[in-house]
Scaffold this motif. Structure first.
Motif, PDB file in Angstrom:
ATOM      1  N   PRO A 137      35.389 109.985  -1.596  1.00 23.25           N
ATOM      2  CA  PRO A 137      36.405 109.865  -2.654  1.00 23.25           C
ATOM      3  C   PRO A 137      37.811 109.984  -2.067  1.00 23.25           C
ATOM      4  CG  PRO A 137      34.769 111.560  -3.164  1.00 23.25           C
ATOM      5  CD  PRO A 137      34.607 111.212  -1.726  1.00 23.25           C
ATOM      6  N   PRO A 138      38.689 109.058  -2.401  1.00 20.43           N
ATOM      7  CA  PRO A 138      40.045 109.128  -1.873  1.00 20.43           C
ATOM      8  C   PRO A 138      40.775 110.367  -2.394  1.00 20.43           C
ATOM      9  CG  PRO A 138      39.853 107.383  -3.513  1.00 20.43           C
ATOM     10  CD  PRO A 138      38.486 107.921  -3.313  1.00 20.43           C
ATOM     11  N   ARG A 172      32.795 117.489  -2.143  1.00 26.23           N
ATOM     12  CA  ARG A 172      33.357 116.152  -2.126  1.00 26.23           C
ATOM     13  C   ARG A 172      34.602 116.040  -3.013  1.00 26.23           C
ATOM     14  NH1 ARG A 172      28.927 111.702  -3.638  1.00 26.23           N
ATOM     15  NH2 ARG A 172      28.935 112.812  -5.595  1.00 26.23           N
ATOM     16  N   ILE A 173      34.557 116.692  -4.203  1.00 22.10           N
ATOM     17  CA  ILE A 173      35.722 116.570  -5.084  1.00 22.10           C
ATOM     18  C   ILE A 173      36.777 117.631  -4.773  1.00 22.10           C
ATOM     19  CG2 ILE A 173      34.640 115.290  -6.948  1.00 22.10           C
ATOM     20  CD1 ILE A 173      34.229 117.900  -8.415  1.00 22.10           C
ATOM     21  N   PHE A 207      34.979 114.627 -10.671  1.00 25.32           N
ATOM     22  CA  PHE A 207      33.763 114.638 -11.490  1.00 25.32           C
ATOM     23  C   PHE A 207      32.545 114.863 -10.612  1.00 25.32           C
ATOM     24  CE2 PHE A 207      30.420 111.844 -13.605  1.00 25.32           C
ATOM     25  CZ  PHE A 207      30.037 112.825 -14.514  1.00 25.32           C
ATOM     26  N   LEU A 253      33.739 112.372   2.727  1.00 26.12           N
ATOM     27  CA  LEU A 253      35.039 111.712   2.886  1.00 26.12           C
ATOM     28  C   LEU A 253      35.208 110.517   1.945  1.00 26.12           C
ATOM     29  CD1 LEU A 253      35.302 111.762   6.789  1.00 26.12           C
ATOM     30  CD2 LEU A 253      36.432 113.269   5.153  1.00 26.12           C
TER      31      LEU A 253
END
Lengths: 237, 295
Positions: free
Chosen positions: A107-108, A150-151, A87, A105
């Motif tokens: 978001p898992p 990021r996603i 998202f 780094l």
């Protein structure tokens, strides 16, 4: 309509509420694998709320949301991402207490085949140069790249992108368009909330038009020219 | 030569040392408060009572269960942290969706109940706890004599404070905490179990109070109201430092202890009020606190 097994995201009869206010009134939509679908509409028509409701970020919801084959209405918010969905919020959500690389780094990984840090930096060289800067010191365009990058790193194969071109310079918007085309080539599934119809029109496969918390029109890419008039009326452009 | 320029160095260093020790406790407690506030947006009024429980557990451990000071230093913070986790999970969580004022009042109530129970069971007189043997004695620093246990308090709390700061500012886990402090809902949408993180954070913040309690047992008398007395000052410190930063909580805690110590030497009459005077000045000039972010 394409085959059922091809469907990555299906929303059926989705209602959502903020406190007492009823925001979404029975949304039905689906996105197939590798498709780029837009949610068009005026401000306040419920497009952002639809994305947030899919991520279980609004108050009360009812209906059904199926992500990568799993029904998610009963799932806690932190379980949703792990179904392979990423998202990118309208306000971009860059954390000011984290530097660029920490933001990247954060978001898992939710699937194993996400982009590596090297690939990300290749796609967005600016982020590499500014990797130790505070996240919110980046320009608006760079922050948008970061929110998107990021996603991509998590390996999510369904992306929910909210107004990614809003307030950005034309050259950045063009770059974002190129990135989306690359992502489509990688067979990612994208649901894009967009104000800028001219940005969305050439790259999208389908469009949903929202009004007052309902989907009022579905337009295929091939029907665009025939329905231009209708879209102009609905979107008020 | 007892005085230099009218200043008696032995007395001055003595007060500075007292200030540093008080500052160490202020720092540990306000650090715990700051961490909890960051994620839960509530000021934990029970922090002082949990500090008191930490001291009592150390005393009970030694008195009844043969638990030595060294073990108490390890085990008591864990027990207090676990107790905090229960408070968060079963008292705060159910009302977390209401206005934060309710949670704040709840922790205030918890503090009063705990303090009342301990007064009832143990009486209000202080319990003695002797300094463990290996930390007894005095070191000659040349310019002053330093009781070893007092030095120990300063070293342990500085290590714990710095370690906590490092873990929050420099590690991945700390990045989650910082991000959750800014936008918990988005962090959860990225797949982080924020409710679990909130519980563990509360437990950790409270464990710091438990640790401070064990450290305090040998030098302050262990009594049910020891936490309430300290907490009032710690709140003033939190207001001065602002809730914005972890480092800010540590620095403000220690420096306020030192300022208090210096005041004890130069103008003892004001030593009990100096921190509150600083608080008033800071509120007038920078309402969000020295390290706080303007909202």
């Amino acid at each position: 309509m394409k085959a059922q097994g091809n469907e990555k995201l299906r929303v059926s009869d989705l209602h959502a509420f903020y406190g007492e206010s009823h925001i979404l009134h029975g949304i039905d939509l689906h996105v197939n694998q590798g498709e780029l679908v837009t949610l068009l509409g005026r401000n306040g028509s419920g497009r952002s709320t639809t994305l947030k409701a899919i991520m279980n970020m609004v108050g009360r919801r009812s209906g059904s949301i199926n992500i990568n084959g799993t029904e998610t209405m009963g799932l806690a918010a932190h379980r949703i991402a792990h179904l392979g969905i990423g998202f990118c919020p309208e306000e971009r959500g860059i954390f000011s207490s984290l530097n660029v690389e920490e933001n990247l780094l954060l978001p898992p990984a939710v699937r194993s085949d996400g982009m590596s840090l090297d690939e990300i930096y290749q796609m967005f060289p600016n982020l590499y140069e500014r990797r130790t800067s505070q996240g919110t010191r980046l320009s608006g365009g760079e922050q948008q790249m970061l929110a998107l990058a990021r996603i991509l790193r998590t390996g999510a194969n369904i992306l929910l992108l909210d107004e990614i071109t809003e307030g950005l310079a034309p050259v950045i918007v063009k770059k974002l368009g190129e990135v989306l085309i690359q992502l489509k080539r990688k067979n990612l599934t994208i649901l894009l909330v967009e104000q800028n119809f001219h940005f969305a029109a050439p790259i999208a496969d389908r469009h949903y038009v929202m009004e007052h918390g309902r989907i009022v029109e579905e337009v295929q890419q091939a029907e665009l020219s025939a329905k231009t008039e209708l879209l102009n009326t609905l979107l008020g452009v | 030569m007892d005085t230099i320029l009218g200043i008696n160095p032995v007395a001055l260093f003595g007060q500075l040392l007292v200030g540093l020790i008080n500052g160490s406790f202020y720092a540990l407690l306000s650090l715990g408060l700051a961490i909890i506030f960051g994620l839960l947006r509530i000021i934990n009024f029970a922090q002082g009572a949990l500090y008191m429980i930490g001291a009592f557990l150390a005393w009970l451990g030694l008195e009844y269960w043969g638990l030595s000071y060294g073990w108490a230093l390890l085990i008591v913070p864990l027990v207090v942290g676990l107790f905090g986790i229960l408070i968060e999970r079963f008292l705060i969580r159910p009302i977390a969706h209401e206005d934060h004022l309710y949670s704040l009042l709840l922790t205030f109530g918890v503090a009063l109940v705990l303090q009342g129970v301990f007064s009832h069971v143990f009486g209000s007189s202080g319990k003695p706890y002797s300094i463990p043997e290996f930390l007894q004695g005095v070191a000659n620093l040349g310019f002053m004599y330093l009781p070893i246990y007092r030095g120990w308090i300063i070293v342990v709390s500085l290590l714990v404070c710095f370690g906590t700061w490092w873990a929050i500012e420099k590690t991945k886990l700390g990045a989650y905490l910082r991000a959750g402090t800014e936008n918990a809902r988005l962090l959860q949408a990225f797949g982080i179990n924020v409710p679990l993180m909130v519980t563990l954070t509360f437990g950790f913040g409270v464990a710091l109070a438990g640790l401070a309690g064990v450290l305090a047992a040998p030098i302050y008398s262990v009594s049910p109201d020891m936490g309430a007395n300290l907490l009032i000052v710690v709140f003033a410190i939190v207001v001065i430092g602002g809730m914005g930063s972890i480092g800010g909580a540590i620095i403000t805690g220690i420096s306020m202890g030192v300022i208090e110590g210096l005041t004890k030497y130069f103008y003892p009459e004001a030593s009990n009020t100096i921190i509150f005077m600083v608080m008033v000045v800071v509120l007038l000039i920078k309402p969000a606190g020295l390290f706080g972010k303007e909202v």
